[in-house]
Motif scaffolding. Structure first.
Motif, PDB file in Angstrom:
ATOM      1  N   UNK A 338       0.834  -1.200   0.000  1.00  0.00           N
ATOM      2  CA  UNK A 338       0.000   0.000   0.000  1.00  0.00           C
ATOM      3  C   UNK A 338       0.870   1.253   0.000  1.00  0.00           C
ATOM      4  N   UNK A 339       0.231   2.370  -0.259  1.00  0.00           N
ATOM      5  CA  UNK A 339       0.925   3.657  -0.278  1.00  0.00           C
ATOM      6  C   UNK A 339       1.516   3.975   1.089  1.00  0.00           C
ATOM      7  N   UNK A 340       2.718   4.528   1.085  1.00  0.00           N
ATOM      8  CA  UNK A 340       3.380   4.966   2.308  1.00  0.00           C
ATOM      9  C   UNK A 340       3.489   6.489   2.270  1.00  0.00           C
ATOM     10  N   UNK A 341       3.085   7.132   3.361  1.00  0.00           N
ATOM     11  CA  UNK A 341       3.177   8.592   3.420  1.00  0.00           C
ATOM     12  C   UNK A 341       1.932   9.270   2.874  1.00  0.00           C
ATOM     13  N   UNK A 342       1.935  10.584   2.964  1.00  0.00           N
ATOM     14  CA  UNK A 342       0.781  11.383   2.547  1.00  0.00           C
ATOM     15  C   UNK A 342       0.966  12.058   1.195  1.00  0.00           C
ATOM     16  N   UNK A 343       2.096  11.800   0.554  1.00  0.00           N
ATOM     17  CA  UNK A 343       2.316  12.402  -0.760  1.00  0.00           C
ATOM     18  C   UNK A 343       1.348  11.806  -1.784  1.00  0.00           C
ATOM     19  N   UNK A 344       1.060  12.549  -2.810  1.00  0.00           N
ATOM     20  CA  UNK A 344       0.165  12.056  -3.855  1.00  0.00           C
ATOM     21  C   UNK A 344       0.728  12.404  -5.232  1.00  0.00           C
TER      22      UNK A 344
END
Length: 606
Positions: A338-344
């Motif tokens: 899954x995605x790590x961190x809040x970056x998009x």
């Protein structure tokens, strides 16, 4: 099945299972309350009937006193109670079943959604037939719990309470004698629960094994018939089926011993107690015939719900075991990366870089070791190598189906972990060697990723990959039905439809996993033209067995046992006179001998 998946077959505590089943019923509590009151009303109306008969016998029949008005009121009251009981019981049964079906509908959606979210590593080791069994057979058993068990238990428990209340109303001393039977009934239930839990757990697991073997056999029927293995497969299926039969038979013997026969013995004992009591009482004082009738009637009514409860205990136990298996699967957490961190970050160019990437499927043996390369925007990278060299593993990591063991992967300068899965799957198009088509028509398979696509957009995607001509020649064009896995179409036609499906998303990165390895030469020419159109102005990674199809790739990497053995352009690799040249020359020889390109690679590997 590995150790992690063994957790899925360990029983879930029944108290926890029952609590979670009640949680599913919570959103419907208002209608359940209405059904409960209808149930209480219907039960009460049914229980008052024998008391009215007792009044008629003792107050009118025995003294031969027959006032017309009083008898008409009594008779109308008796009939009205039966009609009211029938109407209320019908309404509560309908309401309980309607609620039950809605609960099961929600449960099935939840477990299917859960399965969709599991990582591909789960499906690599867990048999598909076992999953199908949990989503269909087990939830069907849970449905029976709501439909035929819970409402029945509620009704019969209320009926039992009402029967005892009526018994105490008629004769307190005799009712207390009958209370002695309750602990014996509880003992029978506890014994049944103890043994049936083991039997039904075994039975459910054997059914999962049966479904898994059946699914595998159907999928591989071509191979079974080709190698004439029907007899062996039948024998193996028979053995699993026999183990399932033995588990069923154990439960049947338990049911036959501890359900109705044991309760019937208690019923006979209770009747002996009642008749003995009235017999001894008649020696010293007159017996009220109405009370005797009502008591025997209630005693019979008391054991009927007990029998119904006992008979449904088997359904209850099966449902609880099945519900536990369903909740075990819903609790199992083996999600993909899954995605790590809040970056998009967004994929705008398609620049790809692998830095010292190592990967293992099982955590022990690496299939990739320190892989490093870069594909710039708009370039084409080709991956070649023998089967098992790690080509598909690179693709799996780039699609983030699996997580790498070490190293970094970057797309457009951002670590792949920082991308949302939605962004990756939208911007990276994947075409597999064996394309998967879903049951439906051609158009629905092309617009699979976007149901809002117009017919013109579907047609444009097909034209872009040279699929429009053959689709138009089908009996119903884009509305032609596609069989399971696209079995009604040729491999080349399936591949072209999968191309159109992929390009309908206009991905920034295109991944081709041996897209031409299973098509004929004539179709290959059409597909090669489609691939040229697809690769234009986008980053492309192509896995290829036919080295002749990747001559014009900007960069070629030769993989051997999970490592980069050679890399360069087609001409540069031939000039090195290494592994790539040997593969290329062997393929040329294989072509002259009429062998497949895979045969040529295997000859070189040998």
């Amino acid at each position: 099945m590995n150790d992690r998946h063994k957790l899925l077959v360990t029983p879930l505590p029944q108290r926890e299972t029952f609590k979670r089943l009640l949680n599913y019923a919570h959103p419907h509590w208002k209608w359940l309350l209405v059904a409960f009151f209808l149930l209480a009303g219907g039960t009460a109306a049914e229980l008052i009937g024998p008391i009215l008969v007792q009044i008629f016998i003792d107050d009118f029949l025995t003294p031969r006193f027959f006032p017309l008005q009083s008898l008409m009121v009594l008779g109308l009251g008796y009939i009205s109670l039966h009609v009211l009981s029938a109407l209320m019981n019908y309404s509560q049964l309908l309401l309980f079943q309607k609620i039950a079906l809605r609960i099961i509908e929600k449960l099935r959606i939840d477990i299917f959604e859960k399965v969709e979210r599991l990582g591909l590593s789960f499906f690599d080791t867990f048999p598909a037939g076992g999953l199908v069994s949990r989503i269909t057979n087990d939830t069907e058993q849970v449905k029976e719990l709501y439909v035929s068990v819970m409402a029945n238990f509620l009704q019969n428990i209320m009926f039992l309470i009402g029967v005892f209340a009526a018994m105490f109303y008629l004769n307190v001393q005799l009712a207390l004698f009958c209370l002695v039977l309750l602990p014996l009934i509880v003992v029978i239930m506890v014994l049944y629960k103890k043994f049936s839990t083991t039997y039904y757990t075994e039975m459910s697991e054997k059914l999962s094994e049966l479904n898994a073997r059946l699914n595998e056999s159907i999928q591989g029927m071509t191979i079974i018939q080709l190698f004439r293995q029907e007899r062996r497969m039948r024998k193996e299926f028979e053995e699993i089926n026999h183990r399932h039969h033995r588990a069923w038979f154990k439960s049947i013997k338990l049911d036959g011993l501890l359900l109705r026969p044991a309760v019937d013995v208690l019923a006979i004992c209770a009747l002996v107690i009642v008749l003995s009591y009235f017999g001894m009482t008649s020696l010293t004082s007159p017996v009220e015939i109405g009370v005797l009738y009502a008591f025997v009637n209630y005693l019979d009514r008391f054991f009927e719900p007990v029998n119904q409860i006992m008979q449904r205990l088997s359904v209850f136990q099966q449902a609880m075991i099945s519900a536990g298996r369903v909740f075990k699967l819903m609790d199992y957490d083996e999600r993909g990366p899954q995605q790590i961190g809040n970056e998009d970050p967004k994929i705008l160019k398609g620049d790809i870089e692998f830095r010292n990437v190592t990967f293992s499927y099982d955590g022990t043996k690496n299939v990739l070791n320190n892989i490093s390369f870069r594909v710039r925007e708009g370039e084409t990278l080709a991956l070649v190598g023998h089967t098992g060299s790690g080509k598909s593993s690179i693709i799996n990591l780039l699609m983030r189906f699996y997580d790498r063991s070490a190293g970094e992967i970057y797309i457009d300068g951002s670590l792949i972990d920082h991308y949302r899965n939605e962004e990756l799957r939208k911007s990276v198009g994947l075409v597999l060697q064996d394309p998967f088509l879903f049951v439906g028509d051609v158009a629905s398979n092309i617009r699979l990723f976007d149901k809002k696509m117009t017919d013109n957009e579907v047609e444009s995607a097909a034209k872009f990959v040279n699929a429009h001509t053959f689709i138009s020649s089908l009996t119903q064009g884009y509305s032609t039905l596609v069989g399971e896995r696209g079995g009604t179409l040729s491999s080349g036609q399936r591949q072209l439809i999968s191309f159109a499906r992929t390009m309908a998303r206009t991905p920034k990165i295109l991944i081709l996993d041996e897209a031409t390895s299973s098509v004929d030469t004539e179709t290959e020419a059409v597909i090669q033209q489609a691939l040229t159109n697809m690769s234009k102005d986008r980053t492309t990674i192509a896995i290829a067995h036919r080295l002749s199809t990747i001559k014009h790739a900007d960069h070629i990497i030769v993989l051997h046992e999970g490592q980069i053995a050679e890399e360069g352009t087609h001409d540069e690799l031939l000039a090195k006179k290494g592994l790539y040249e040997k593969m290329y020359l062997l393929q040329q020889g294989a072509d002259k001998m009429g062998l497949t390109h895979e045969d040529g690679l295997n000859m070189q590997k040998g």
